[in-house]
Design a protein around this motif. Structure first.
Motif, PDB file in Angstrom:
ATOM      1  N   VAL A  50       0.844  -1.201   0.000  1.00 23.87           N
ATOM      2  CA  VAL A  50       0.000   0.000   0.000  1.00 23.87           C
ATOM      3  C   VAL A  50       0.876   1.247   0.000  1.00 23.87           C
ATOM      4  CG1 VAL A  50      -1.748   1.281   1.297  1.00 23.87           C
ATOM      5  CG2 VAL A  50      -1.870  -1.221   1.160  1.00 23.87           C
ATOM      6  N   THR A  51       0.711   2.083  -1.016  1.00 23.26           N
ATOM      7  CA  THR A  51       1.543   3.283  -1.137  1.00 23.26           C
ATOM      8  C   THR A  51       1.165   4.359  -0.139  1.00 23.26           C
ATOM      9  OG1 THR A  51       0.052   4.174  -2.823  1.00 23.26           O
ATOM     10  CG2 THR A  51       1.946   2.885  -3.590  1.00 23.26           C
ATOM     11  N   MET A  52      -0.107   4.413   0.250  1.00 26.30           N
ATOM     12  CA  MET A  52      -0.603   5.402   1.215  1.00 26.30           C
ATOM     13  C   MET A  52      -1.925   4.900   1.763  1.00 26.30           C
ATOM     14  SD  MET A  52      -1.639   8.328  -1.580  1.00 26.30           S
ATOM     15  CE  MET A  52      -0.082   8.029  -2.464  1.00 26.30           C
ATOM     16  N   PRO A  53      -2.250   5.214   3.023  1.00 27.87           N
ATOM     17  CA  PRO A  53      -3.492   4.703   3.606  1.00 27.87           C
ATOM     18  C   PRO A  53      -4.716   5.384   3.014  1.00 27.87           C
ATOM     19  CG  PRO A  53      -2.362   6.129   5.163  1.00 27.87           C
ATOM     20  CD  PRO A  53      -1.435   5.953   4.003  1.00 27.87           C
ATOM     21  N   ASP A  54      -5.839   4.674   3.067  1.00 27.86           N
ATOM     22  CA  ASP A  54      -7.074   5.189   2.487  1.00 27.86           C
ATOM     23  C   ASP A  54      -7.490   6.530   3.084  1.00 27.86           C
ATOM     24  OD1 ASP A  54      -7.177   2.949   0.920  1.00 27.86           O
ATOM     25  OD2 ASP A  54      -8.768   1.953   2.062  1.00 27.86           O
TER      26      ASP A  54
ATOM     27  N   PRO B  98     -19.393  20.725 -10.330  1.00 26.05           N
ATOM     28  CA  PRO B  98     -19.805  19.355 -10.682  1.00 26.05           C
ATOM     29  C   PRO B  98     -18.609  18.526 -11.153  1.00 26.05           C
ATOM     30  CG  PRO B  98     -20.545  20.918 -12.340  1.00 26.05           C
ATOM     31  CD  PRO B  98     -20.021  21.729 -11.202  1.00 26.05           C
ATOM     32  N   VAL B  99     -18.542  17.292 -10.683  1.00 25.68           N
ATOM     33  CA  VAL B  99     -17.422  16.425 -11.008  1.00 25.68           C
ATOM     34  C   VAL B  99     -17.886  14.983 -10.990  1.00 25.68           C
ATOM     35  CG1 VAL B  99     -16.663  16.202  -8.597  1.00 25.68           C
ATOM     36  CG2 VAL B  99     -15.009  15.868 -10.435  1.00 25.68           C
ATOM     37  N   PHE B 100     -17.296  14.172 -11.856  1.00 23.94           N
ATOM     38  CA  PHE B 100     -17.402  12.720 -11.747  1.00 23.94           C
ATOM     39  C   PHE B 100     -16.011  12.206 -11.416  1.00 23.94           C
ATOM     40  CE2 PHE B 100     -16.669   8.558 -13.876  1.00 23.94           C
ATOM     41  CZ  PHE B 100     -17.438   7.792 -13.015  1.00 23.94           C
ATOM     42  N   ALA B 101     -15.889  11.544 -10.285  1.00 20.61           N
ATOM     43  CA  ALA B 101     -14.584  11.057  -9.835  1.00 20.61           C
ATOM     44  C   ALA B 101     -14.650   9.562  -9.561  1.00 20.61           C
ATOM     45  CB  ALA B 101     -14.132  11.794  -8.580  1.00 20.61           C
ATOM     46  N   GLN B 102     -13.646   8.842 -10.049  1.00 24.31           N
ATOM     47  CA  GLN B 102     -13.459   7.440  -9.688  1.00 24.31           C
ATOM     48  C   GLN B 102     -12.262   7.347  -8.760  1.00 24.31           C
ATOM     49  OE1 GLN B 102     -13.028   4.199 -12.753  1.00 24.31           O
ATOM     50  NE2 GLN B 102     -11.165   3.779 -11.573  1.00 24.31           N
ATOM     51  N   LEU B 103     -12.456   6.747  -7.589  1.00 24.52           N
ATOM     52  CA  LEU B 103     -11.374   6.561  -6.626  1.00 24.52           C
ATOM     53  C   LEU B 103     -11.198   5.067  -6.375  1.00 24.52           C
ATOM     54  CD1 LEU B 103     -13.216   9.224  -5.654  1.00 24.52           C
ATOM     55  CD2 LEU B 103     -11.442   9.345  -3.918  1.00 24.52           C
ATOM     56  N   ALA B 104      -9.961   4.621  -6.301  1.00 20.64           N
ATOM     57  CA  ALA B 104      -9.665   3.218  -6.019  1.00 20.64           C
ATOM     58  C   ALA B 104      -8.857   3.143  -4.728  1.00 20.64           C
ATOM     59  CB  ALA B 104      -8.894   2.580  -7.169  1.00 20.64           C
ATOM     60  N   LEU B 105      -9.503   2.741  -3.645  1.00 23.25           N
ATOM     61  CA  LEU B 105      -8.835   2.651  -2.344  1.00 23.25           C
ATOM     62  C   LEU B 105      -8.079   1.327  -2.247  1.00 23.25           C
ATOM     63  CD1 LEU B 105     -11.696   4.064  -0.097  1.00 23.25           C
ATOM     64  CD2 LEU B 105      -9.830   5.290  -1.244  1.00 23.25           C
ATOM     65  N   ILE B 106      -6.998   1.316  -1.438  1.00 29.71           N
ATOM     66  CA  ILE B 106      -6.084   0.172  -1.509  1.00 29.71           C
ATOM     67  C   ILE B 106      -5.662  -0.398  -0.151  1.00 29.71           C
ATOM     68  CG2 ILE B 106      -5.156   0.779  -3.756  1.00 29.71           C
ATOM     69  CD1 ILE B 106      -2.809   2.139  -2.373  1.00 29.71           C
ATOM     70  N   SER B 107      -6.087   0.194   0.963  1.00 35.92           N
ATOM     71  CA  SER B 107      -5.614  -0.305   2.264  1.00 35.92           C
ATOM     72  C   SER B 107      -6.055  -1.739   2.532  1.00 35.92           C
ATOM     73  CB  SER B 107      -6.104   0.596   3.402  1.00 35.92           C
ATOM     74  OG  SER B 107      -5.412   1.823   3.398  1.00 35.92           O
TER      75      SER B 107
END
Length: 502
Positions: A325-329, A345-354
């Motif tokens: 893990v490069t950085m905590p969620d 207004p924004v559409f954001a995709q986030l991929a958490l990795i913890s």
């Protein structure tokens, strides 16, 4: 265990080679047979490893491009030194095996086998014969078939033909039946945040071992959101993958097509197919992707057409890396809110990795988000807990750490939802895939929980109409079987385009 325990090819090949006169024909045939045997052994060992990691058999046509990713994952989980040692040992054993098999199949071509040399060669051929039929996942250690080399070749050739035909069919589908770009008028001016939680599968909620850890967290999130008049409904969707390759789940959700292998993924990116990125751009949103696990060049992000790509090197994180893990969620979410989101207004995709393997160390969720800063506050956890090479010696401890890490990620997202899920925000929180069969068992479904969160209850009504239920607990009976993950884009089209907007 029942059935044949001997690879009969070993008993057929040796007399054949001994009966042939010495010469180039025998030499060529010996090299060909030995190479075939070694390749079959590697295929079946790879099949066992693929089943352990992904809950499916090896497909050389699809899986060869993943070798680089497997090496990267090995380095991230056990460290550079252990990874190199593992690869060196494996390569040495392979060379030793090859030498032994060649010498046994070609005795006396130049140097006859004598004494201990013949004994070692026979042992290596026996290992090859048995290894050619090796399987895992509850099946016999030795394949029940009496011709494992022939069968391994037959299976892989059949997969080669079938997969090539499926590739052509999928390419035709992309061209002949495209999912058209649509403006999602019902979401004009909104913030839509699609947040994936790594390895968050329905097993985490249904298996008593994991449920006992996660239940208090889900109940607490539900209560805290209700106190803040933030609404949540939950359901299940069937992910196309298990155990890994999260980017395939991301592609499935974005595209509306089932993307369950690397070949389909590349075909999608190389095509003119549209995705949710195009839909939201047409709706007027800025498009953003946040991928803290991406540490190498990532042309796929540009292929999707996101307006802004934020990967590991773009994030000002000064805290420690935590094994893979490069950085905590919590840092990723705090940074996203502070630096990447505003009221536009924004559409954001986030991929958490913890919650990605190796699931160590386990961090607490910090109450004071303003103290997170550049991440140096996480320094005390750099060496907390056992390192992966120690933890992964005990399956029961691995399972405990899986539950704790998913619990951390869910709790972190729940706290973040309190901060971002206002009347103008649609927060879609979902798992990317079930973890490996080591965690779930062999017969687990591929379903993942999906939580839809917003301060505006009207945004949740369409999801309730599709079987989602109020609260953080999806009800499996309400979606039996669960709809496929690819339906998410189609639902947004059906429920939030101008002709569907109430």
């Amino acid at each position: 265990m029942s059935g044949n325990l001997i690879a009969w090819e070993a008993w057929l090949v040796m007399p054949l080679m001994l009966l042939m006169p010495r010469g180039n024909l025998r030499l060529g045939l010996g090299i060909a047979l030995a190479s075939w045997l070694i390749l079959a052994t590697l295929i079946n060992l790879g099949d066992a490893a693929t089943y352990t990691a992904f809950g499916r058999p090896l497909n050389l046509y699809l899986d060869m491009p993943l070798l680089g990713s497997i090496v990267d994952l090995l380095v991230g989980n056990v460290g550079q030194i252990w990874a190199v040692c593992t690869m060196v040992v494996a390569a040495s054993l392979l060379l030793l095996l090859a030498f032994g098999v060649f010498r046994l199949l070609l005795p006396g071509e130049r140097y006859p086998l004598k004494g201990r040399t013949r004994g070692w060669a026979l042992a290596l051929l026996a290992f090859s014969s048995l290894g050619a039929g090796l399987t895992l996942g509850g099946m016999p250690i030795i394949e029940r078939t009496s011709l494992p080399v022939v069968n391994a070749t037959h299976v892989q050739w059949g997969q080669l033909v079938t997969t090539h035909q499926a590739k052509q069919a999928f390419a035709r589908t992309l061209e002949a039946a495209p999912i058209e770009q649509r403006s999602l008028n019902g979401l004009v001016g909104r913030r839509v945040l699609m947040t994936f939680i790594e390895s968050y599968g329905v097993t985490a909620l249904e298996d008593d071992r994991y449920r006992s850890v996660l239940a208090p967290t889900l109940d607490e999130i539900e209560r805290r959101l209700a106190e803040r008049e933030i609404n949540v409904v939950s359901g299940l969707l069937e992910s196309p993958i298990r155990g890994g390759q999260s980017w395939l789940a991301h592609a499935t959700a974005l595209s509306g097509y089932t993307i369950d292998n690397q070949l389909w993924y590349q075909l999608l990116l190389d095509s003119d197919a549209t995705t949710l990125v195009d839909d939201f751009r047409a709706t007027g949103q800025r498009t953003l992707v946040v991928m803290p696990a991406i540490t190498q060049p990532w042309p796929e992000g540009a292929a999707y057409g996101f307006d802004q790509l934020v990967v590991e090197k773009d994030i000002d994180y000064r805290g420690p890396a935590l094994n893979w893990v490069t950085m905590p969620d919590q840092f990723t979410l705090a940074y996203t809110q502070r630096e990447l989101l505003d009221d536009s207004p924004v559409f954001a995709q986030l991929a958490l990795i913890s919650s990605h393997a190796p699931w160590t160390p386990i961090l607490p969720v910090l109450d004071d988000w303003s103290s997170i800063g550049d991440g140096r506050i996480f320094a005390p956890w750099e060496d907390a807990g056992d390192p992966p090479e120690v933890l992964w010696q005990d399956i029961e401890r691995i399972r405990d750490h899986y539950a704790w890490s998913v619990d951390y990620s869910i709790k972190t997202v729940g706290r973040w939802a309190e901060r971002v899920a206002d009347d103008n925000t649609l927060l879609i929180v979902l798992g990317d895939h079930q973890p490996a069969p080591l965690i779930t068992g062999d017969d687990a479904s591929g379903a993942v929980p999906v939580h839809i969160i917003s301060g505006d209850p009207d945004l949740l009504v369409p999801f309730q109409a599709r079987g989602f239920v109020p609260g953080m607990w999806p009800t499996p009976e309400s979606q039996a079987p669960a709809a496929e993950l690819r339906q998410l884009r189609r639902w947004l089209h059906a429920d939030f385009t101008s002709d569907a907007t109430r």
